[in-house]
Motif scaffolding. Structure first.
Motif, mmCIF file in Angstrom:
data_model
loop_
_atom_site.group_PDB
_atom_site.id
_atom_site.type_symbol
_atom_site.label_atom_id
_atom_site.label_comp_id
_atom_site.label_asym_id
_atom_site.label_seq_id
_atom_site.Cartn_x
_atom_site.Cartn_y
_atom_site.Cartn_z
ATOM 1 N N ARG A 1 -12.203 43.624 13.315
ATOM 2 C CA ARG A 1 -10.756 43.818 13.182
ATOM 3 C C ARG A 1 -10.357 43.855 11.702
ATOM 4 N NH1 ARG A 1 -6.306 41.256 12.117
ATOM 5 N NH2 ARG A 1 -7.209 39.193 11.900
ATOM 6 N N TYR A 2 -10.866 42.908 10.922
ATOM 7 C CA TYR A 2 -10.565 42.885 9.489
ATOM 8 C C TYR A 2 -11.085 44.141 8.789
ATOM 9 C CZ TYR A 2 -8.678 38.145 9.080
ATOM 10 O OH TYR A 2 -7.882 37.025 9.159
ATOM 11 N N ARG A 3 -12.330 44.533 9.086
ATOM 12 C CA ARG A 3 -12.896 45.722 8.445
ATOM 13 C C ARG A 3 -12.063 46.960 8.758
ATOM 14 N NH1 ARG A 3 -17.934 43.341 9.947
ATOM 15 N NH2 ARG A 3 -17.935 44.637 11.810
ATOM 16 N N ALA A 4 -11.662 47.106 10.015
ATOM 17 C CA ALA A 4 -10.856 48.271 10.406
ATOM 18 C C ALA A 4 -9.508 48.274 9.690
ATOM 19 C CB ALA A 4 -10.660 48.290 11.921
ATOM 20 N N GLU A 5 -8.871 47.121 9.604
ATOM 21 C CA GLU A 5 -7.562 47.037 8.947
ATOM 22 C C GLU A 5 -7.685 47.256 7.444
ATOM 23 O OE1 GLU A 5 -3.317 46.460 8.900
ATOM 24 O OE2 GLU A 5 -4.804 47.251 10.290
ATOM 25 N N LEU A 6 -8.706 46.685 6.826
ATOM 26 C CA LEU A 6 -8.920 46.899 5.387
ATOM 27 C C LEU A 6 -9.211 48.370 5.087
ATOM 28 C CD1 LEU A 6 -10.978 43.704 4.549
ATOM 29 C CD2 LEU A 6 -8.696 44.252 3.692
#
Length: 97
Positions: A51-56
């Protein structure tokens, strides 16, 4: 005769670009805090990392491909991008480096 210190240029960053950079900074800070937290189970951790990687990635792309960059003179984009990265560090954070 004393020399004047070189002043850094000001940029009129559009609000949507400022907002995207602020979101990117906040998401990066949250991600760094998460990776230093006690380990949740592997499945939950993998889901949060994804989730963090996708948002970043989404926010980084939003900042990098913003039309504002094409309005700058050649050779000034890198300095403007660096100013944007730190615009929220300055007093007031109103788009001035």
């Amino acid at each position: 005769m004393p020399q004047k210190a070189a002043s850094s240029p000001s940029y009129a960053f559009p609000q949507d670009l400022l907002d995207a950079q602020a979101s990117l900074n906040a998401t990066q800070a949250s991600y760094e805090q998460y990776i230093q937290s006690p380990d949740p189970d592997d499945e939950q951790r993998d889901a949060e990392f994804a989730r963090y990687r996708a948002e970043l990635l989404r926010l980084s792309i939003e900042v990098v491909v913003h039309p504002f960059w094409s309005t700058l003179e050649q050779g000034t984009v890198v300095a403007a991008r660096m100013a944007l990265k730190h615009v929220h560090d300055s007093a007031g954070g109103q788009g001035q480096p």
